[in-house]
Design a protein around this motif. Structure first.
Motif, mmCIF file in Angstrom:
data_model
loop_
_atom_site.group_PDB
_atom_site.id
_atom_site.type_symbol
_atom_site.label_atom_id
_atom_site.label_comp_id
_atom_site.label_asym_id
_atom_site.label_seq_id
_atom_site.Cartn_x
_atom_site.Cartn_y
_atom_site.Cartn_z
ATOM 1 N N GLU A 64 0.667 -1.151 -0.277
ATOM 2 C CA GLU A 64 -0.050 0.153 0.267
ATOM 3 C C GLU A 64 1.213 1.301 0.149
ATOM 4 N N ASN A 169 -4.320 3.258 4.182
ATOM 5 C CA ASN A 169 -5.089 2.360 4.590
ATOM 6 C C ASN A 169 -3.902 1.402 4.166
ATOM 7 N N ALA A 170 -3.250 0.407 5.511
ATOM 8 C CA ALA A 170 -2.409 -0.307 4.436
ATOM 9 C C ALA A 170 -2.377 -1.319 5.915
ATOM 10 N N ALA A 171 -1.879 -2.965 5.525
ATOM 11 C CA ALA A 171 -2.082 -4.157 6.052
ATOM 12 C C ALA A 171 -0.627 -3.955 6.763
ATOM 13 N N GLU A 172 -0.178 -4.522 7.767
ATOM 14 C CA GLU A 172 0.576 -4.509 9.314
ATOM 15 C C GLU A 172 1.228 -5.931 8.990
#
Lengths: 304, 546, 249
Positions: A64, A169-172
């Motif tokens: 992202e 807005n991202a994955a971690e």
């Protein structure tokens, strides 16, 4: 025209697949590269690279922010290129989405700045496509482009900031679990050594292991070998098993049934070792050795 | 097997098998009684996926079933335009003169060269439009028999592991209850075999005999294509005592259908139907048709050749047999489609009648058959195939000419099939090995690359569907006495004999390659190989064109 | 939560495709079509999420010709609750598909979009990523394991050389890799029931989105057949060739 290549760094060095992407990018004029995280120094030493853009705070593990940064700096480029690896295929299409262009994945040949050849239907057909997008987002199949060397260049390094990363807005990323096995995965291995029925039993199949260790190779098997219980099903290479396209494929004691060939014919270099000179595998092999594998394997092990 | 809880569903009629017979039966049923609840299952992944045929078809049955077919998009597009029957020697070909006199059954004026798979897909659409529920991908595993009557079928279980245990995706088969079950599985169907055995339908009739048909579809350069060209051959490369021959048809868009039928009553265990088929392509009468072309599909199936002498009784409590399940091929004509369709239609009419009268057995079928052109046609040619078996190819052909020209099929005698096909092999040591040429990979090919073109696959973890009833028999009988004939007759290379050591031999069964031709079930000398129905959707995936 | 599963009807994986004689594409006329295998895995994952209680409804959507409804029926026979067919006779690129799916997603508001990582016909491996970008959603591509914890998914992804686990805030796009699960069989009773499940059909044009193509296919060819190479006499010669000529070791 200027191309930007997203590099992947592994243990401080530029991955070979990325060096192939740099080689391919040379077709489009000036080449800049982008490094996320560490590795800018290694990138600067690649021959043919003009500028290294370095975003130290980012990582190629997260698509992202990486895609958002690429979109931010895309306007200066005609081509944005990545390797056709899990990382490249995660980030580049997302970038294409941000730019509202249609990505061109798995390019195996570049006809001109707009026209590319890529495999479709699992490599059973090759499509020549022309893009009308102003920025071409491309991933490159490493096996089809000789990589540039790791050393020899002297590019400038410029830091690029991407302050909005925290707003994406991202994955971690929680954890990474690199395969602990000494051997690489079949589908991504650079070298694959496969055994067939000629190995005669499961015990003999182990003769492939020391050679695989020396070459850093994954071990594969023909369907006949799997059906005979010499090797587990997940080792099967072929139409009904895994499709592989390594740099080097060594086929030992396997005849080369067409189902098997369908799974490995795109390998760059194929070596066949078989006692039967009529075995179909010799019709696709670059190097053939008609010999008893039980004498060849130990010799090969000591010669490597 | 332990008790498995099975879902049930009720129908008026269940049809097993989506070939021309089953589809015609289903269509006829809905035409007679639109309110009947008709379900058809097909083990192939779609209708047509397991259909192999030449095919030149006679439109007679289709005219009766769907009289306005010429006004539809029915895929009968290539009318026969030129034809010849050749007697081959190794280097030469002799056309049979006056074909319409000496071999009237071999003339094809007004017939069509088709892809039977395509015709079946079209028939499937017609059936669905009439309200037949068609379920491809489901095999009939067992007959459901209660109180001496077939009350439907049980579909195959899915998701059984190699060792027989239930895997994580185990899905039990379902009971499809039916007031009448129509078995149209094609040659050597498993449920048909069960019904024939359970209800003694073959008592007093002659053994069924079979042929193995192996087929390739080629795409050739347009300038060489002669739409409607039909050629048959007999003689070379088979010896005089072996029945069989090749066909070659030009049809469709630059397509050529080529194939070879070998009578499975052959005697020499060294014979390989696959290699006979391959080497015939090298004959000057055939080879030019393939030059510059590309082979695109491969497949095989067995067909029944017994004729009326081998027909079982067709009805049993709760069901009927039709099509090649019973054995309705007109062998001298080399046609089974119009006969299969007609037999399916007759079966449907008898079944509808029985349902109407609420009778358990469609006994009227036999009479309907005897009063139909189907009987007249098959009865008229009944002596020709046995004549070939009795006197060989040359004298058989002579007899065929006499029977047709002088006796017009009304010979006052009937020739018999004295042996089942599995009884005819002679020991390997007493027969001459056959040296087959190596494939050139341009026109002739090996078996494995051929099977690849059939699109064959089976879910790989399922139990092996080809079983040796007594594994200990293989070494002394198949290997030692007959030199493993299964390794040659199987057109898919399923069976390989493997040398384990200087003295040890073993049989490898590559069941995943099986194209469902059933030859092993027919020809194994001690009937030791059992062909069980594998998981639905398994087997070949023949595309349109086959 | 609702799971939306976009699926595609493709040439069956058992079919040996052929390049058409005029080189304009691949001959698909009359060949068996079925659901893209990766999409089957995505459907299965959606159904498992519902069965585990993490999701309430599984909706499948496809964009294609009328015939494409057969894959929707298959998905419903596996267990999807309802289906949407977005009808068009044109072949769309991933960018165009993503635009159309975005319109459907804005209407359906799923918590998870579970989709195959790539279709086995054009092998693009791009629709999920493009869609995520256009929605501004996180993405977890090439998933081999998915668990849901309230508003987050924990997804294990296949990466080069191993796997990595991500925390993914929902809503998100998850694309399925081969090892995610083994799809169930569509049983006969379920196929029968699926015929009665709701299937909505709408025209692609009614979505009012940009579906223009950006790529033009100039030609399609068969890959060159490999030519036989050289026969060697010894292991030493082989090692030498691999080192100096092929430069692979």
């Amino acid at each position: 025209m200027t191309a930007l290549v997203l590099l992947e760094i592994e243990n401080g060095a530029v991955r070979q697949a990325s060096r192939s992407a740099v080689a391919a990018a040379g077709a489009f004029g000036t080449v800049d590269v982008l490094v996320l995280g560490h590795g800018a120094e290694a990138a600067a030493r690649l021959p043919g690279v003009t500028r290294v853009l370095h975003a130290e705070a980012l990582s190629d593990a997260l698509a992202e922010p990486a895609a958002a940064l690429l979109a931010d700096i895309a306007s200066g480029y005609t081509h944005i290129i990545g390797a056709a690896t899990a990382t490249g295929k995660n980030i580049l299409p997302r970038l294409a989405g941000l730019l509202d262009v249609q990505p061109i994945p798995d390019v195996i040949a570049i006809n001109d700045a707009d026209t590319f050849i890529r495999p479709i239907y699992a490599g059973n057909a090759l499509a020549t496509v022309r893009s009308s997008d102003s920025i071409k987002v491309i991933t490159i199949r490493g096996a089809n482009f000789d990589p540039v060397a790791s050393e020899g260049g002297a590019a400038t390094v410029e830091a690029v900031a991407f302050n909005a990363a925290s707003q994406v807005n991202a994955a971690e990323l929680l954890s990474v679990n690199l395969s602990t096995s000494e051997r690489p995965e079949l589908e991504s291995a650079r070298v694959v050594i496969s055994g067939g029925k000629g190995l005669k039993d499961a015990e003999n199949f182990k003769l492939l292991e020391p050679i695989a260790d020396k070459l850093g190779a994954a071990i594969g098997a023909s369907r006949a070998a799997v059906d005979s219980g010499f090797a587990p099903n997940e080792m099967q290479v072929g139409q009904t098993g895994k499709i592989v396209a390594p740099e080097l494929y060594i086929a030992v004691g396997l005849s080369g049934a067409i189902q098997h060939l369908a799974g490995m014919k795109d390998s760059r270099v194929i070596v066949a070792i078989n006692l039967d000179p009529e075995a179909p595998i010799f019709r696709v092999a670059d190097y053939g050795l008609v010999a008893d594998l039980f004498t060849v394997l130990p010799e090969l092990e000591s010669a490597l | 097997m332990t008790e498995i809880e099975r879902d049930e569903m009720e129908f008026d009629v269940v049809v097993v098998g989506g070939g021309p017979a089953g589809l015609s039966a289903a269509i006829r049923l809905k035409q007679i009684s639109p309110d009947l609840n008709v379900c058809l299952i097909e083990k192939g992944s779609e209708i047509g996926a397991h259909i192999v045929s030449g095919a030149v078809i006679e439109p007679r049955a289709l005219e009766e079933l769907l009289p306005d077919w010429r006004q539809t998009d029915a895929p009968l597009r290539t009318e026969v335009s030129e034809e010849q029957v050749l007697f081959l020697t190794e280097k030469r070909a002799f056309p049979i003169p006056g074909l319409n006199l000496v071999m009237p059954h071999m003339t094809n004026h007004g017939n069509f060269v088709v892809s039977l798979g395509e015709v079946c897909r079209w028939l499937g659409e017609q059936a669905e439009a009439l309200g037949v529920e068609i379920y491809p991908g489901f095999s009939g595993a067992q007959l459901h028999i209660e109180d001496g009557r077939v009350t439907g079928i049980v579909t195959g279980d899915m998701g059984i592991e190699r060792d027989g245990t239930h895997g994580p995706n185990f899905t039990p088969g379902m009971i499809l209850r039916a007031r009448q079950t129509i078995l149209t599985e094609g040659a050597r169907g498993s449920l048909s075999a069960h019904a024939m055995k359970h209800f003694n339908l073959r008592d007093g009739v002659e053994p069924q005999t079979y042929g193995l048909g192996i087929k390739e579809v080629w795409e050739i350069p347009e300038e060489n294509h002669r739409p409607g060209f039909v050629q048959h051959s007999f003689g070379w490369p088979l010896d005089d005592s072996t029945y069989g021959g090749a066909w070659l048809y030009h049809f469709g868009k630059n397509l050529v259908s080529y194939g070879f039928v070998t009578g499975l009553d052959y005697k020499n265990p060294h014979l390989s139907p696959f290699e006979e088929m391959q080497r015939t392509k090298n004959h000057p009468a055939f080879r030019p048709h393939f030059e510059g072309g590309k082979r695109i599909i491969y497949g095989a199936r067995a067909l029944s050749e017994g004729g009326v002498q081998s027909l079982p009784r067709l009805t049993f409590p709760g069901g009927v047999l039709a099509g090649d399940s019973a054995g309705f091929v007109n062998v001298p004509k080399i046609k089974g489609t119009h006969t299969a369709m007609k037999s399916g239609m007759l079966a449907a009419e008898a079944v509808a009648d029985a349902l109407n009268k609420n009778e358990p057995q469609a006994l009227g079928l036999e009479e309907r058959l005897r009063n139909s052109w189907l009987w007249t046609e098959l009865h008229g040619v009944r002596n020709i195939r046995p004549a070939f078996a009795k006197w060989g190819a040359k004298l058989g052909a002579l007899y065929a000419g006499i029977d047709s020209m002088l006796l017009r099929g009304r010979a006052p005698w009937t020739l018999h099939h004295p042996h089942a096909d599995h009884e005819t092999l002679r020991p390997a040591a007493k027969t001459a090995p056959i040296a087959y040429p190596k494939p050139d990979h341009k026109v002739t090919f090996d078996r494995v690359s051929s099977v690849f073109l059939s699109g064959t696959n089976h879910e790989e973890n399922q139990p092996i569907h080809l079983k040796l009833r007594d594994p200990a028999k293989w070494l002394p009988v198949n290997h030692t006495l007959y030199d493993s004939p299964e390794s040659r007759y199987c057109p898919a290379g399923v069976y390989e004999q493997e040398q384990k050591s200087a003295t040890e031999w073993d049989l490898r069964i590559n069941a995943q390659n099986c194209v469902h031709c059933k030859t092993c079930d027919i020809k194994d000398p001690t009937q030791n190989i059992e062909w069980c129905t594998p998981e639905g959707s398994g087997g070949p995936n023949y595309p349109v064109g086959m | 939560m609702k799971v939306l599963v976009p699926i595609k009807r493709v040439v069956d994986y058992n079919v040996k495709v052929r390049v058409s004689a005029d080189g304009s594409g691949v001959d698909t006329q009359g060949v068996k079509m079925s659901m893209n295998p990766f999409d089957e895995i995505a459907v299965e994952e959606g159904i498992r999420l519902r069965e585990s209680g993490a999701a309430k409804e599984v909706v499948v959507v496809t964009i294609g010709a009328q015939a494409a409804q057969d894959v929707l029926r298959t998905a419903m026979a596996m267990g999807a609750d309802r289906a949407i067919l977005v009808k068009t006779d044109e072949t769309l690129e991933p960018r165009a598909v993503a635009n159309a799916l975005k319109a459907i997603i804005e209407r359906e508001n799923p918590g998870i979009v579970s989709m195959g990582k790539q279709a086995i016909d054009d092998d693009m491996n791009a629709t999920g990523q493009i869609l995520a970008a256009k929605l501004g959603w996180p993405q977890a591509t090439f998933a081999s394991k998915v668990t849901i914890n309230g508003e987050r998914a924990e997804v294990t992804r296949e990466i080069d050389g191993g796997s990595a686990t991500y925390g993914v805030p929902l809503p998100a796009i998850i694309t399925a890799d081969l090892r995610l699960n083994e799809p169930r069989y569509a049983s006969l009773p379920n196929i029968m029931k699926a015929r009665k499940k709701p299937l909505e059909t709408l025209e692609l044009s009614s979505l009012n989105v940009d579906t223009a193509s950006r790529l033009t296919t100039i030609s399609v060819a068969e890959p060159a057949e490999r030519q036989a190479g050289v026969m060697l006499n010894s292991v030493a010669e082989l090692v030498e060739k691999l080192k100096t000529e092929a430069k692979v070791i």
